[in-house]
Design a protein around this motif. Structure first.
Motif, PDB file in Angstrom:
ATOM      1  N   VAL A 185      -4.363  -4.321   8.821  1.00 16.70           N
ATOM      2  CA  VAL A 185      -5.028  -5.490   9.420  1.00 16.70           C
ATOM      3  C   VAL A 185      -6.360  -5.124  10.087  1.00 16.70           C
ATOM      4  N   LEU A 186      -7.147  -6.161  10.345  1.00 13.71           N
ATOM      5  CA  LEU A 186      -8.489  -5.968  10.900  1.00 13.71           C
ATOM      6  C   LEU A 186      -8.470  -5.219  12.236  1.00 13.71           C
ATOM      7  N   ALA A 187      -7.428  -5.435  13.025  1.00 12.34           N
ATOM      8  CA  ALA A 187      -7.334  -4.747  14.327  1.00 12.34           C
ATOM      9  C   ALA A 187      -7.345  -3.231  14.141  1.00 12.34           C
ATOM     10  N   ASN A 188      -6.895  -2.757  12.995  1.00 11.28           N
ATOM     11  CA  ASN A 188      -6.841  -1.312  12.738  1.00 11.28           C
ATOM     12  C   ASN A 188      -8.222  -0.704  12.533  1.00 11.28           C
ATOM     13  N   SER A 189      -9.224  -1.556  12.409  1.00 12.27           N
ATOM     14  CA  SER A 189     -10.602  -1.091  12.262  1.00 12.27           C
ATOM     15  C   SER A 189     -11.072  -0.265  13.461  1.00 12.27           C
ATOM     16  N   VAL A 190     -10.392  -0.412  14.585  1.00 11.61           N
ATOM     17  CA  VAL A 190     -10.697   0.419  15.759  1.00 11.61           C
ATOM     18  C   VAL A 190     -10.821   1.891  15.364  1.00 11.61           C
ATOM     19  N   VAL A 191      -9.947   2.349  14.492  1.00  8.59           N
ATOM     20  CA  VAL A 191      -9.968   3.765  14.110  1.00  8.59           C
ATOM     21  C   VAL A 191     -11.286   4.119  13.428  1.00  8.59           C
ATOM     22  N   ALA A 192     -11.690   3.321  12.437  1.00  5.78           N
ATOM     23  CA  ALA A 192     -12.930   3.622  11.713  1.00  5.78           C
ATOM     24  C   ALA A 192     -14.151   3.474  12.618  1.00  5.78           C
ATOM     25  N   GLU A 193     -14.130   2.470  13.474  1.00  4.67           N
ATOM     26  CA  GLU A 193     -15.278   2.239  14.359  1.00  4.67           C
ATOM     27  C   GLU A 193     -15.422   3.367  15.379  1.00  4.67           C
ATOM     28  N   ALA A 194     -14.287   3.793  15.931  1.00  6.20           N
ATOM     29  CA  ALA A 194     -14.333   4.838  16.963  1.00  6.20           C
ATOM     30  C   ALA A 194     -14.522   6.223  16.345  1.00  6.20           C
ATOM     31  N   LEU A 195     -14.079   6.371  15.106  1.00  3.24           N
ATOM     32  CA  LEU A 195     -14.140   7.690  14.466  1.00  3.24           C
ATOM     33  C   LEU A 195     -15.562   8.228  14.386  1.00  3.24           C
ATOM     34  N   THR A 196     -16.541   7.347  14.224  1.00  2.00           N
ATOM     35  CA  THR A 196     -17.924   7.833  14.104  1.00  2.00           C
ATOM     36  C   THR A 196     -18.326   8.667  15.322  1.00  2.00           C
ATOM     37  N   SER A 197     -17.939   8.242  16.524  1.00  2.00           N
ATOM     38  CA  SER A 197     -18.255   9.037  17.724  1.00  2.00           C
ATOM     39  C   SER A 197     -17.529  10.384  17.700  1.00  2.00           C
TER      40      SER A 197
END
Lengths: 225, 225
Positions: free
Chosen positions: B189-201
């Protein structure tokens, strides 16, 4: 790859559970002195006895969580998310100057394939705030399959992301992970633990979608020793 | 591995930027009709001309963001985080029934090696809330080096994590990523995008710590076609 670390006294709280007992077994096997902690000292002693039987020597002992933490130099928190804060509360007195490795995954059943982060970001940051600067809190091991840890020598196809505000503590945990056969990398400040904490739900979603038992991640682009 | 997808009209907003232009080039090369969108139509046309020169045929055109989005079946949002919500606001009218792929990484300079998530979790969830259920929002491509995208045929040692509440839209984006040579998996689900968004840092922190130009991740435990 051999990683040399002087033998340490490591307490694994929640060490009778799946994840905790797997880590405890591997560190005991690597030559550390392991104290299994549990709310129930009898369960802790049973889990320690199991490790000693597996290894054929006395490498582990069992105690209640507080006694285990008091005796150790390094404390691993491997209790369920629901018990995380209450357990930390009981430990306040005996952690000053020590390192706490938090393994907690903030899963909120029943929707475990959906990331549901606690208010304010990562669960481990709340632990660091509770304990204050006297305790160096490190986040690690959230994504490692307990099943594989139990089988000594089995290669685990998933890296450990280690996050900590204190880089020196983080680097020690990287070495402790590598010592037990895991790939591990220091991924920056404690706030970055969000990735490791949330990743478990993504891996559960991947397991469902692709019908596999244990998806994981590997870090790429960094040479391995 | 060859992935067959019927030719689509794809608008890449922020397509004159590094990440957007790399994705646009690869999709144009794969046979899609690409419309580069930019706040400045002249810049969009320049970026399109560059793609056409590289490929030796007319595969891309340029327009302002709104015209590009209106004309396309599938819209890719590759603008800087600071411009994300304002850009989405201008598009409300022309996205109904379409798929929006959000590539935004919520970095907050200057501390780009520290995860700083927006209030409420992931940045892309706010976009989905703004657009409502008529638009299927998909999160993907946050962790892919723009530099490597620009070099056609160059293998990229990093997987794409695709998250979407609409699984069908998510699976289409997985195929679109694989078509341009990327490893890609539907991570829930879209909420799991946290991982991809935070992973860049986290990847930026890894680059600093290990002195490498581009750390990435690979998903393990899932067979690749």
């Amino acid at each position: 790859m051999t990683v040399e670390i002087p033998s340490m006294k490591i307490a694994v709280l929640g060490g009778a559970g799946k994840e905790g007992s797997g880590l405890a077994l591997r560190w005991a096997d690597a030559g550390h002195s392991v104290i299994i902690g549990s709310r129930d000292p009898a369960r802790a002693q049973e889990a320690a006895a199991e490790i000693n039987t597996t290894l054929g020597r006395e490498a582990a002992t069992g105690a209640d969580n507080l006694s285990a933490a008091a005796e150790a130099e390094l404390i691993v928190l491997a209790v369920p998310y629901a018990a995380q804060q209450a357990t930390v509360e009981t430990l306040r007195g005996c952690l000053a100057g020590k390192i706490l490795i938090d393994v907690t995954v903030p899963l909120v059943p029943p929707k475990v394939a959906r990331v549901q982060l606690p208010e304010g970001g990562s669960a481990v940051e709340a632990v660091q705030r509770m304990l204050g600067e006297e305790v160096r809190v490190v986040s690690a091991f959230q994504n490692i399959s307990a099943h594989h840890l139990k089988h000594l020598g089995e290669e685990i196809d998933c890296d450990v992301l280690v996050c900590a505000d204190d880089a020196e503590a983080g680097e020690l945990v990287v070495r402790l992970a590598r010592q037990i056969g895991l790939g591990a990398f220091y991924g920056g400040v404690l706030a970055n633990s969000v990735v490791a904490e949330a990743l478990t739900s993504v891996l559960i979603a991947l397991n469902k979608r692709y019908k596999v038992p244990g998806a994981g991640i590997r870090i790429t682009g960094i040479p391995r020793d």
